[in-house]
Write a protein that holds these residues in place. Structure first.
Motif, PDB file in Angstrom:
ATOM      1  N   TYR A 174     -11.750  -4.351  38.682  1.00  0.00           N
ATOM      2  CA  TYR A 174     -11.869  -5.783  38.434  1.00  0.00           C
ATOM      3  C   TYR A 174     -13.142  -6.090  37.669  1.00  0.00           C
ATOM      4  CZ  TYR A 174     -15.020  -6.687  42.525  1.00  0.00           C
ATOM      5  OH  TYR A 174     -16.051  -6.721  43.435  1.00  0.00           O
ATOM      6  N   SER A 175     -13.362  -7.369  37.412  1.00  0.00           N
ATOM      7  CA  SER A 175     -14.403  -7.779  36.463  1.00  0.00           C
ATOM      8  C   SER A 175     -15.793  -7.336  36.886  1.00  0.00           C
ATOM      9  CB  SER A 175     -14.377  -9.297  36.277  1.00  0.00           C
ATOM     10  OG  SER A 175     -14.458  -9.974  37.514  1.00  0.00           O
ATOM     11  N   LEU A 176     -16.062  -7.235  38.184  1.00  0.00           N
ATOM     12  CA  LEU A 176     -17.393  -6.838  38.619  1.00  0.00           C
ATOM     13  C   LEU A 176     -17.660  -5.349  38.413  1.00  0.00           C
ATOM     14  CD1 LEU A 176     -17.309  -9.693  39.775  1.00  0.00           C
ATOM     15  CD2 LEU A 176     -18.519  -8.850  41.777  1.00  0.00           C
ATOM     16  N   ASP A 177     -16.625  -4.597  38.035  1.00  0.00           N
ATOM     17  CA  ASP A 177     -16.818  -3.177  37.713  1.00  0.00           C
ATOM     18  C   ASP A 177     -17.261  -2.970  36.264  1.00  0.00           C
ATOM     19  OD1 ASP A 177     -15.971  -2.491  40.277  1.00  0.00           O
ATOM     20  OD2 ASP A 177     -13.878  -2.269  39.658  1.00  0.00           O
ATOM     21  N   ILE A 178     -17.209  -4.016  35.449  1.00  0.00           N
ATOM     22  CA  ILE A 178     -17.512  -3.846  34.022  1.00  0.00           C
ATOM     23  C   ILE A 178     -18.951  -3.412  33.810  1.00  0.00           C
ATOM     24  CG2 ILE A 178     -17.712  -5.045  31.804  1.00  0.00           C
ATOM     25  CD1 ILE A 178     -15.375  -6.800  32.625  1.00  0.00           C
ATOM     26  N   VAL A 179     -19.908  -4.116  34.407  1.00  0.00           N
ATOM     27  CA  VAL A 179     -21.326  -3.813  34.168  1.00  0.00           C
ATOM     28  C   VAL A 179     -21.695  -2.408  34.643  1.00  0.00           C
ATOM     29  CG1 VAL A 179     -23.699  -4.456  34.743  1.00  0.00           C
ATOM     30  CG2 VAL A 179     -22.055  -6.226  34.098  1.00  0.00           C
ATOM     31  N   PRO A 180     -21.371  -2.005  35.882  1.00  0.00           N
ATOM     32  CA  PRO A 180     -21.741  -0.639  36.274  1.00  0.00           C
ATOM     33  C   PRO A 180     -21.018   0.440  35.471  1.00  0.00           C
ATOM     34  CG  PRO A 180     -20.429  -1.717  37.990  1.00  0.00           C
ATOM     35  CD  PRO A 180     -20.816  -2.771  37.015  1.00  0.00           C
ATOM     36  N   THR A 181     -19.752   0.203  35.111  1.00  0.00           N
ATOM     37  CA  THR A 181     -19.016   1.207  34.334  1.00  0.00           C
ATOM     38  C   THR A 181     -19.642   1.394  32.963  1.00  0.00           C
ATOM     39  OG1 THR A 181     -16.940   0.732  35.485  1.00  0.00           O
ATOM     40  CG2 THR A 181     -16.781   1.790  33.326  1.00  0.00           C
ATOM     41  N   LEU A 182     -19.950   0.303  32.269  1.00  0.00           N
ATOM     42  CA  LEU A 182     -20.574   0.411  30.955  1.00  0.00           C
ATOM     43  C   LEU A 182     -21.997   0.940  31.051  1.00  0.00           C
ATOM     44  CD1 LEU A 182     -19.276  -2.834  29.203  1.00  0.00           C
ATOM     45  CD2 LEU A 182     -18.574  -0.483  28.767  1.00  0.00           C
ATOM     46  N   SER A 183     -22.708   0.581  32.100  1.00  0.00           N
ATOM     47  CA  SER A 183     -24.058   1.110  32.280  1.00  0.00           C
ATOM     48  C   SER A 183     -24.023   2.626  32.372  1.00  0.00           C
ATOM     49  CB  SER A 183     -24.698   0.515  33.539  1.00  0.00           C
ATOM     50  OG  SER A 183     -24.855  -0.886  33.421  1.00  0.00           O
ATOM     51  N   ASN A 184     -23.014   3.153  33.064  1.00  0.00           N
ATOM     52  CA  ASN A 184     -22.860   4.603  33.162  1.00  0.00           C
ATOM     53  C   ASN A 184     -22.427   5.201  31.830  1.00  0.00           C
ATOM     54  OD1 ASN A 184     -22.442   7.210  34.745  1.00  0.00           O
ATOM     55  ND2 ASN A 184     -20.369   6.854  33.984  1.00  0.00           N
ATOM     56  N   LEU A 185     -21.461   4.582  31.163  1.00  0.00           N
ATOM     57  CA  LEU A 185     -20.970   5.115  29.891  1.00  0.00           C
ATOM     58  C   LEU A 185     -22.053   5.134  28.825  1.00  0.00           C
ATOM     59  CD1 LEU A 185     -17.456   3.398  29.763  1.00  0.00           C
ATOM     60  CD2 LEU A 185     -17.908   5.831  30.083  1.00  0.00           C
ATOM     61  N   PHE A 186     -22.941   4.145  28.855  1.00  0.00           N
ATOM     62  CA  PHE A 186     -24.041   4.097  27.881  1.00  0.00           C
ATOM     63  C   PHE A 186     -25.249   4.911  28.333  1.00  0.00           C
ATOM     64  CE2 PHE A 186     -21.610   0.802  25.923  1.00  0.00           C
ATOM     65  CZ  PHE A 186     -22.067   0.708  24.612  1.00  0.00           C
ATOM     66  N   GLY A 187     -25.160   5.534  29.509  1.00  0.00           N
ATOM     67  CA  GLY A 187     -26.250   6.367  29.997  1.00  0.00           C
ATOM     68  C   GLY A 187     -27.516   5.585  30.272  1.00  0.00           C
ATOM     69  N   LEU A 188     -27.378   4.358  30.765  1.00  0.00           N
ATOM     70  CA  LEU A 188     -28.534   3.496  30.990  1.00  0.00           C
ATOM     71  C   LEU A 188     -29.218   3.831  32.315  1.00  0.00           C
ATOM     72  CD1 LEU A 188     -26.948   0.128  29.812  1.00  0.00           C
ATOM     73  CD2 LEU A 188     -28.339   1.730  28.481  1.00  0.00           C
ATOM     74  N   GLU A 189     -30.473   3.471  32.405  1.00  0.00           N
ATOM     75  CA  GLU A 189     -31.251   3.695  33.622  1.00  0.00           C
ATOM     76  C   GLU A 189     -31.052   2.496  34.541  1.00  0.00           C
ATOM     77  OE1 GLU A 189     -33.587   5.938  36.171  1.00  0.00           O
ATOM     78  OE2 GLU A 189     -32.806   6.505  34.198  1.00  0.00           O
ATOM     79  N   TYR A 190     -30.100   2.603  35.450  1.00  0.00           N
ATOM     80  CA  TYR A 190     -29.793   1.477  36.334  1.00  0.00           C
ATOM     81  C   TYR A 190     -29.584   1.986  37.745  1.00  0.00           C
ATOM     82  CZ  TYR A 190     -24.801   2.694  36.715  1.00  0.00           C
ATOM     83  OH  TYR A 190     -23.613   3.329  37.005  1.00  0.00           O
ATOM     84  N   ASP A 191     -29.556   1.061  38.685  1.00  0.00           N
ATOM     85  CA  ASP A 191     -29.334   1.414  40.088  1.00  0.00           C
ATOM     86  C   ASP A 191     -28.007   0.813  40.522  1.00  0.00           C
ATOM     87  OD1 ASP A 191     -29.401   1.686  42.946  1.00  0.00           O
ATOM     88  OD2 ASP A 191     -31.573   1.939  42.802  1.00  0.00           O
TER      89      ASP A 191
END
Length: 691
Positions: free
Chosen positions: A590-607
């Motif tokens: 669902y929509s709340l999965d967009i940010v964490p999924t893209l953060s992972n795909l872009f290899g970003l430094e996130y928690d």
């Protein structure tokens, strides 16, 4: 001398016409609103609404009695009745237009925008439905003509007022008791949601609960963390097939890691939340720290960093639906949806509050706990994990665009804070390239704005479209413009016009892809497209003079449950994926999965623990949440409306499974509320200095 006869006070409430006028008035308004906007009413809900109506009617009677000596009594009571009637009439129009009841704060936040942006539609709707307004204001007229004027203030007045108050208190207790033995009990407090509360308990009770349960009036947040066993990660979540992993489109980074660095296995930051909780003086912030510390972070996977250093174009498409994706009618949408990452079970919850809440969820990865005001409440807060902010910190060129009014929902103030150095819409530049009709053209917006950033790589671009906006019956410039393209379809005229309006998005994407390919950067660009909400404009049959629920025609069935209503499509595409086999995600997303999924795909430094959703390629269990606290997992669907869990065919769950997921859902609501109300990211990372 003849003895004077003692006159006993007359305090028979059954002879107090005024009392019963107020009681009947309130109950009639509640019942009328429910019958006009809801399809069902259980016996328990009928009793609850009746009891609370007597309570509120009694309170009005108390006010009438206590103001009896005042000459302004009748004008005062007329004002109170008129305000009450106006509230009910307003909520009727909001419900049939946006399919949700709205809090006063949300109405005030959006009211001016709606009045100016949709003034023609508003006046047309009021004219068509004026009889509804008349019904809700009829009690005001009756009281103005026949209500009691001021009188003396004596013992009888005090006794009547006291008994009215006692009656109100008794029926409040009866209403509360009925709530506590009904299936709707969780909606009263721990699963409170304004729209759901109004459905279950009546409008006035919804407003009362908003005062006591809203995030703004609550001094403390209860996370309700339960000590229950966790399901095994590896047994329940199948890891993606390595054979499906696309080959990297570019060489891996040649930057040498320092000797102290070790490969990370989870997407989390080096923050000791347990220690922060022990040191924190504020109880609520300490709970936030403790909650995050209790979570497991998403694991990295073979898709981590797949889009590293690529450009991003993130689109929230107005009222978009997967039903319009067709290989012949919309070939570009079909290409993007099937030649990249394919989501077989995607949902965009209708969070309430129209576009604003859907946009908030897409951009922030948080539940919009404050309705329409959620996105406006981010002003001045550090929204650290929006994709715009994450990429802007890496030096990406960033800009946000909208082909509607630039001040609508205060986007001129919010979007720069959400990670975009500039925001352009009608009124601050977009009018130079987009004709001001209603709704405006997505194609014109794309053709006007792409040249502004296409040579400024890497770039992070956000679009909020408007071409798909209703209504679709008449006065829709995009439906008129593109009607010939859909005239051959075998469907109702209204549905054809919905398709025609969305054809403008198809043409806009066709132009966007061509410009990226002509510039030779399609392989280096990721396009993400989701919607803000399901096309509820097709449900407005009564409001717009239609006789058919066109949403049923669009879907091919009548949507009753949340998953049936809010299913949609999520597009994640890049030119570098087209030569690979599609990456298929068959779990609920669902929509709340967009940010964490893209953060992972872009290899970003996130928690990942600091976001509500999950990276869909991680080991985390799928979970979809709705505004009314209903939820969906791979095992089944839990409906708060019915208080039941329906397991998927052939699935058995443990005794504590439903209670455990309900607690998880409650925690995620509380966390989202805490981030918004307490600027939690600001507490962790300080002020956002990249704007």
């Amino acid at each position: 001398m003849k003895a004077r006869k003692t006159v006993k006070p007359k305090i028979n409430l059954f002879q107090s016409i005024e009392l019963w006028f107020f009681v009947v008035t309130v109950f009639a308004m509640e019942l009328l609103l429910h019958l006009l906007t809801e399809t069902t009413m259980t016996f328990a809900r009928f009793l609850i609404i009746l009891c609370f109506s007597v309570c509120y009617g009694g309170i009005l009677a108390v006010i009438a009695e206590l103001t009896s000596p005042w000459r302004g009594k009748r004008p005062l009571m007329c004002v109170l009745l008129a305000v009450t009637g106006a509230l009910f009439a307003t909520q009727y129009f909001l419900k049939i237009t946006f399919q949700t009841y709205m809090t006063l704060e949300s109405i005030l936040a959006a009211g001016g925008n709606v009045a100016t942006e949709f003034s023609g539609a508003v006046f047309s709707l009021i004219f068509q439905e004026f009889w509804i307004i008349a019904l809700f204001l009829l009690p005001t007229l009756l009281y103005a003509l026949f209500g009691k004027t001021h009188g003396g203030f004596d013992r009888n007045t005090m006794l009547r007022g006291g008994l009215c108050f006692l009656l109100a208190a008794v029926f409040f207790g009866l209403g509360t008791f009925t709530v506590n033995v009904s299936a709707d009990k969780p909606r009263y407090k721990e699963q409170y949601n304004f729209d759901a509360a109004c459905q279950s308990f009546g409008l006035l009770t919804g407003f009362r609960l908003e005062l006591t349960n809203s995030s703004k009036s609550s001094d403390n947040i209860s996370f309700q963390i339960q000590d229950v066993p966790e399901e095994p990660d590896e047994e329940d979540v199948e890891e993606p097939d390595p054979a499906e992993t696309p080959e990297p489109s570019e060489e891996p980074s040649t930057e040498e890691p320092s000797s102290e660095e070790t490969p990370k296995t989870t997407n989390e930051m080096a923050i000791d939340f347990a220690a922060l909780a022990e040191e924190e003086d504020n109880d609520t912030v300490a709970q936030l720290h403790s909650y995050v510390a209790s979570l497991k972070a998403d694991k990295v996977n073979q898709y981590t960093g797949m889009f590293k250093d690529k450009n991003l174009i993130f689109i929230t498409a107005e009222a978009f639906s997967k039903e319009i994706i067709d290989p012949e009618l919309t070939p570009t949408l079909y290409r993007l949806a099937n030649k990249g990452i394919v989501f077989e079970e995607y949902y965009q919850p209708a969070w309430g509050g129209s576009t604003s809440t859907g946009e908030y969820a897409n951009i922030t990865g948080l539940i919009p706990t404050d309705g329409v005001s959620s996105i406006q409440d981010t002003i001045g807060h550090n929204m650290y994990f929006t994709l715009g902010n994450q990429l802007q910190r890496l030096g990406y060129h960033s800009a946000a665009y909208h082909n509607g009014t630039h001040t609508y929902y205060d986007r001129d103030k919010t979007h720069c804070n959400l990670g975009y150095s500039t925001f352009m819409a009608l009124g601050n530049g977009m009018e130079e390239g987009v004709q001001e009709v209603w709704p405006e053209s997505d194609l014109e917006m794309i053709d006007f704005t792409v040249p502004q950033f296409i040579d400024k790589q890497p770039f992070s671009i956000y679009y909020m479209t408007v071409s798909g906006h209703g209504n679709y019956v008449s006065g829709n410039a995009m439906a008129d413009k593109n009607y010939d393209a859909v005239a051959h379809l075998e469907m109702s005229e209204v549905l054809k016009r919905y398709y025609a309006a969305n054809m403008e998005l198809e043409y806009a994407l066709t132009s966007l892809i061509k410009q990226l390919e002509d510039a030779g950067i399609a392989d280096d660009t990721v396009i993400v497209l989701g919607t803000d909400h399901y096309p509820y404009g097709l449900e407005q049959s009564e409001a717009w003079g239609n006789e058919v629920n066109y949403l049923i025609e669009l879907y091919g069935y009548e949507p009753v449950l949340n998953p049936e209503q809010d299913h949609s499509a999520l597009i994640i595409w890049s030119g570098c994926l087209e030569e690979q086999a599609p990456i298929v995600v068959d779990t609920p997303v669902y929509s709340l999965d967009i940010v964490p999924t893209l953060s992972n795909l872009f290899g970003l430094e996130y928690d990942s623990r600091l976001l509500v959703g999950r990276d869909v390629f991680s080991n985390q269990q799928p979970l979809v949440i709705w505004a009314d606290y209903s939820w969906l997992t791979e095992k089944g669907y839990y409906s708060t409306s019915f208080g039941t869990f329906t397991p998927n065919e052939g699935v058995a769950v443990s005794d504590d499974y439903v209670d455990r997921i309900k607690a998880v859902v409650a925690n995620k609501f509380s966390f989202s509320r805490g981030v918004l109300d307490y600027d939690y990211y600001g507490i962790l990372f300080g002020e956002d200095d990249v704007q």
